[in-house]
Every structure is written in C-alpha cells, then in structure tokens.
Design a protein around this motif. Structure first.
Motif, PDB file in Angstrom:
ATOM      1  N   GLU A   1       0.799  -1.227   0.000  1.00  0.00           N
ATOM      2  CA  GLU A   1       0.000   0.000   0.000  1.00  0.00           C
ATOM      3  C   GLU A   1       0.828   1.272   0.000  1.00  0.00           C
ATOM      4  O   GLU A   1       0.302   2.354  -0.263  1.00  0.00           O
ATOM      5  N   ILE A   2       2.116   1.175   0.339  1.00  0.00           N
ATOM      6  CA  ILE A   2       2.872   2.355   0.730  1.00  0.00           C
ATOM      7  C   ILE A   2       2.983   3.398  -0.372  1.00  0.00           C
ATOM      8  O   ILE A   2       2.882   4.601  -0.120  1.00  0.00           O
ATOM      9  N   ALA A   3       3.185   2.981  -1.630  1.00  0.00           N
ATOM     10  CA  ALA A   3       3.331   3.949  -2.718  1.00  0.00           C
ATOM     11  C   ALA A   3       2.041   4.747  -2.901  1.00  0.00           C
ATOM     12  O   ALA A   3       2.063   5.976  -3.041  1.00  0.00           O
ATOM     13  N   ALA A   4       0.913   4.052  -2.871  1.00  0.00           N
ATOM     14  CA  ALA A   4      -0.371   4.728  -3.015  1.00  0.00           C
ATOM     15  C   ALA A   4      -0.632   5.640  -1.815  1.00  0.00           C
ATOM     16  O   ALA A   4      -1.164   6.745  -1.963  1.00  0.00           O
ATOM     17  N   PHE A   5      -0.235   5.203  -0.631  1.00  0.00           N
ATOM     18  CA  PHE A   5      -0.420   6.005   0.576  1.00  0.00           C
ATOM     19  C   PHE A   5       0.358   7.314   0.471  1.00  0.00           C
ATOM     20  O   PHE A   5      -0.164   8.378   0.816  1.00  0.00           O
ATOM     21  N   ARG A   6       1.587   7.245  -0.035  1.00  0.00           N
ATOM     22  CA  ARG A   6       2.388   8.466  -0.213  1.00  0.00           C
ATOM     23  C   ARG A   6       1.705   9.414  -1.189  1.00  0.00           C
ATOM     24  O   ARG A   6       1.607  10.617  -0.942  1.00  0.00           O
ATOM     25  N   ARG A   7       1.254   8.871  -2.328  1.00  0.00           N
ATOM     26  CA  ARG A   7       0.628   9.731  -3.349  1.00  0.00           C
ATOM     27  C   ARG A   7      -0.620  10.415  -2.812  1.00  0.00           C
ATOM     28  O   ARG A   7      -0.894  11.569  -3.129  1.00  0.00           O
ATOM     29  N   GLN A   8      -1.376   9.708  -1.991  1.00  0.00           N
ATOM     30  CA  GLN A   8      -2.648  10.231  -1.501  1.00  0.00           C
ATOM     31  C   GLN A   8      -2.487  11.239  -0.361  1.00  0.00           C
ATOM     32  O   GLN A   8      -3.361  12.077  -0.152  1.00  0.00           O
ATOM     33  N   ASN A   9      -1.363  11.161   0.361  1.00  0.00           N
ATOM     34  CA  ASN A   9      -1.241  11.951   1.578  1.00  0.00           C
ATOM     35  C   ASN A   9      -0.076  12.930   1.631  1.00  0.00           C
ATOM     36  O   ASN A   9      -0.112  13.879   2.411  1.00  0.00           O
ATOM     37  N   LEU A  10       0.954  12.690   0.820  1.00  0.00           N
ATOM     38  CA  LEU A  10       2.172  13.473   0.928  1.00  0.00           C
ATOM     39  C   LEU A  10       2.515  14.140  -0.395  1.00  0.00           C
ATOM     40  O   LEU A  10       2.362  13.554  -1.465  1.00  0.00           O
ATOM     41  N   GLY A  11       2.991  15.381  -0.302  1.00  0.00           N
ATOM     42  CA  GLY A  11       3.560  16.071  -1.454  1.00  0.00           C
ATOM     43  C   GLY A  11       5.026  16.321  -1.183  1.00  0.00           C
ATOM     44  O   GLY A  11       5.395  16.653  -0.050  1.00  0.00           O
ATOM     45  N   PHE A  12       5.879  16.153  -2.180  1.00  0.00           N
ATOM     46  CA  PHE A  12       7.316  16.261  -1.981  1.00  0.00           C
ATOM     47  C   PHE A  12       7.905  17.376  -2.837  1.00  0.00           C
ATOM     48  O   PHE A  12       7.585  17.498  -4.022  1.00  0.00           O
ATOM     49  N   VAL A  13       8.786  18.167  -2.224  1.00  0.00           N
ATOM     50  CA  VAL A  13       9.554  19.180  -2.944  1.00  0.00           C
ATOM     51  C   VAL A  13      11.018  18.974  -2.567  1.00  0.00           C
ATOM     52  O   VAL A  13      11.366  19.046  -1.385  1.00  0.00           O
ATOM     53  N   PHE A  14      11.857  18.699  -3.565  1.00  0.00           N
ATOM     54  CA  PHE A  14      13.251  18.357  -3.328  1.00  0.00           C
ATOM     55  C   PHE A  14      14.185  19.474  -3.784  1.00  0.00           C
ATOM     56  O   PHE A  14      13.838  20.291  -4.644  1.00  0.00           O
ATOM     57  N   GLN A  15      15.392  19.463  -3.261  1.00  0.00           N
ATOM     58  CA  GLN A  15      16.395  20.453  -3.640  1.00  0.00           C
ATOM     59  C   GLN A  15      16.698  20.401  -5.136  1.00  0.00           C
ATOM     60  O   GLN A  15      16.847  21.441  -5.780  1.00  0.00           O
ATOM     61  N   ASP A  16      16.806  19.197  -5.687  1.00  0.00           N
ATOM     62  CA  ASP A  16      17.207  19.054  -7.093  1.00  0.00           C
ATOM     63  C   ASP A  16      16.004  18.856  -8.023  1.00  0.00           C
ATOM     64  O   ASP A  16      16.154  18.360  -9.141  1.00  0.00           O
ATOM     65  N   PHE A  17      14.817  19.222  -7.572  1.00  0.00           N
ATOM     66  CA  PHE A  17      13.582  19.288  -8.361  1.00  0.00           C
ATOM     67  C   PHE A  17      12.991  17.916  -8.712  1.00  0.00           C
ATOM     68  O   PHE A  17      11.787  17.740  -8.693  1.00  0.00           O
ATOM     69  N   ASN A  18      13.842  16.939  -9.080  1.00  0.00           N
ATOM     70  CA  ASN A  18      13.377  15.593  -9.463  1.00  0.00           C
ATOM     71  C   ASN A  18      12.344  15.623 -10.588  1.00  0.00           C
ATOM     72  O   ASN A  18      11.330  14.911 -10.539  1.00  0.00           O
ATOM     73  N   LEU A  19      12.610  16.444 -11.612  1.00  0.00           N
ATOM     74  CA  LEU A  19      11.769  16.471 -12.806  1.00  0.00           C
ATOM     75  C   LEU A  19      12.404  15.600 -13.885  1.00  0.00           C
ATOM     76  O   LEU A  19      13.628  15.514 -13.985  1.00  0.00           O
ATOM     77  N   LEU A  20      11.568  14.967 -14.692  1.00  0.00           N
ATOM     78  CA  LEU A  20      12.046  14.108 -15.775  1.00  0.00           C
ATOM     79  C   LEU A  20      12.215  14.936 -17.040  1.00  0.00           C
ATOM     80  O   LEU A  20      11.252  15.529 -17.539  1.00  0.00           O
ATOM     81  N   ASP A  21      13.429  14.980 -17.575  1.00  0.00           N
ATOM     82  CA  ASP A  21      13.708  15.808 -18.749  1.00  0.00           C
ATOM     83  C   ASP A  21      12.985  15.346 -20.005  1.00  0.00           C
ATOM     84  O   ASP A  21      12.800  16.131 -20.938  1.00  0.00           O
ATOM     85  N   THR A  22      12.572  14.083 -20.054  1.00  0.00           N
ATOM     86  CA  THR A  22      11.869  13.578 -21.231  1.00  0.00           C
ATOM     87  C   THR A  22      10.370  13.853 -21.180  1.00  0.00           C
ATOM     88  O   THR A  22       9.657  13.548 -22.138  1.00  0.00           O
ATOM     89  N   PHE A  23       9.905  14.428 -20.072  1.00  0.00           N
ATOM     90  CA  PHE A  23       8.498  14.804 -19.912  1.00  0.00           C
ATOM     91  C   PHE A  23       8.386  16.326 -19.951  1.00  0.00           C
ATOM     92  O   PHE A  23       9.259  17.035 -19.458  1.00  0.00           O
TER      93      PHE A  23
END
Length: 254
Positions: A80-102
C-alpha cells in the motif's frame, strides 16, 4: 488538530556484517498541527534526513511511531505504501526531481497518472494551481528549457496537485539563487496561509525564518524549538541565528 504526530522515534543503522551501530535518532517526539508551517534545522549528521525519510515512509524507525492524519505508518503495508504516499504526501526536493523527457505539464501530472486519474480531471486540477504559481506559459516546455526557479515552481505544483495532507520539503531553496529563493519562500507562505501544512528541512536560516515554528535537531534529539509569534521575518531570523550559535558552541537550550 494534529495532522502529523511523531512519538519516541529511534533509528539505529547497523553495518552489513553487524560490526558497527550508528544511532541516527535517539528519542524524537513532536506534532504538527493542520495548517502549520514548520522548519527543521540542524547540522549535517544531526538526523534531519533520517527523520524526513521516516516521515515520508521511505524508511522505518527502529522504535517509535509516526501517525499521519490519525493512521500509524507502521500499519501501512509495503503493498500500500506507494499509493499512501501519493494520496497523503507532497514532496519538494532540492534538485527538483523532474524528468527531462516529460514536459512540465506531464511532470506535474505524474502522481495523478500513477493514481489512474483521467486527463480531463487532471487538467481541471492543474489549471488553478498553474495560474497561482505563475507557470501556465511554461507547461508545454521541458525542464531543460526553463530556469531553476521555474523548475521548483513546477515541483511545487506536482506536490500540490494531489491535495496532500502535508508537503515535505527537503532543502527546497538549496539549488536556487537569492531571487528565486525569495520567490519560492513567498509562495510557500501564500499556500500555507491558504491552509496547506508544510514541513521543511533546511540549512538556510533565511528559509527557516519564513516558517511559523522551527525545530532544532542535535545528536538525534529535538534540542529546542522556536515559535514565531508576532515576530517579523528579520526578528525571527535573529532568534534562529542565536539558537544555532548556542547549538554550535555547546550552550544550553535557548
């Protein structure tokens, strides 16, 4: 009402062959009320990253418990953990963690895509957030085509689009210049005033001075905490600086 409760967290890491034991957290307890803006500060090795990883359900404590919106994280199965994170937590990281191909838009949509949401619904969620963050005109661009400040705003949009219980921000201004940092901190203040709960780990006294409360971690424990009260950012900055100096020189709790 507390959206996050942390009780007696202890974390011990053991080397592969059990030769060494490192205690990253000793006895950490605190609560974050719904709508609060809390910063966590401490020197490198103080346990901040370990604490954040446990709060994000990326690691498990050796002892103690974390409750998010009344649910113990230990009760969430690995399935369940991945779905639990998506439903309850938002993340903002120092290095952005954006996908360059998107594209920027597709990066923001990613948590909703993983949750099985449909495009019309995702688009409806995105529009007001993009307008608020001032990124409507870059949605079709790619991360390598935009500035660091714009990347971090896109990362904030990705964190907000799931309407999380809490945003966990890890050094969110660390890769930004002073102008982009000021802009991001103003944005955090605005979304917090609208009711979003934020927990930010930072080395930056300036960033922490925008929060409503600062927790100081030292040697795996909560050393001290400061509340803003009616202080201005400048006044809170000085109080935070004084506490950091006391920590560095071995002074008693401020």
């Amino acid at each position: 009402m507390a959206v996050l409760e942390v009780n007696g967290l202890k974390k011990i890491y053991t080397t592969r062959f059990g030769g060494n034991r490192v205690q990253a957290l000793t006895n950490v307890s605190f609560a974050v009320e719904r709508g609060e803006y809390v910063a966590i500060m401490g020197e490198s090795g103080s346990g901040k990253t370990t604490l954040l990883n446990i709060l994000a359900a990326l690691d498990r404590p050796t002892e103690g418990e974390v409750w998010l919106n009344g649910r113990a994280l230990s009760s969430v199965s690995e399935k369940e953990i991945a779905a639990f994170r998506r439903q309850n937590l938002g993340f903002v990281f120092q290095d952005f963690n954006l996908l360059d191909t998107f594209s920027v838009q597709d990066n923001i949509f990613l948590p909703l895509v993983l949750a099985g949401r449909h495009y019309p619904e995702m688009n409806q969620c995105l529009r007001p957030i993009a307008e608020k963050l001032g990124i409507t005109d870059i949605l079709q661009k790619y991360p390598y085509e935009i500035s660091g400040g714009q990347k971090q705003r896109a990362a904030v949009a990705r964190a907000l689009i799931t309407a999380p219980q809490i945003i966990l921000a890890d050094e969110p201004t660390g890769a930004l210049d002073s102008r982009a940092s000021d802009s991001l901190l103003s944005l955090f203040g605005e979304i917090n005033r609208e009711g979003q709960t934020i927990l930010m780990v930072t080395h930056s006294t300036k960033a922490a001075s925008h929060a409503g409360r600062v927790l100081f971690i030292k040697d795996g424990v909560v050393f001290h905490q400061l509340y803003r009260g009616g202080a201005t950012n400048e006044e809170f900055f000085r109080r935070i600086s004084d506490t950091l100096t006391a920590m560095a020189t071995g002074g008693a709790n401020a």
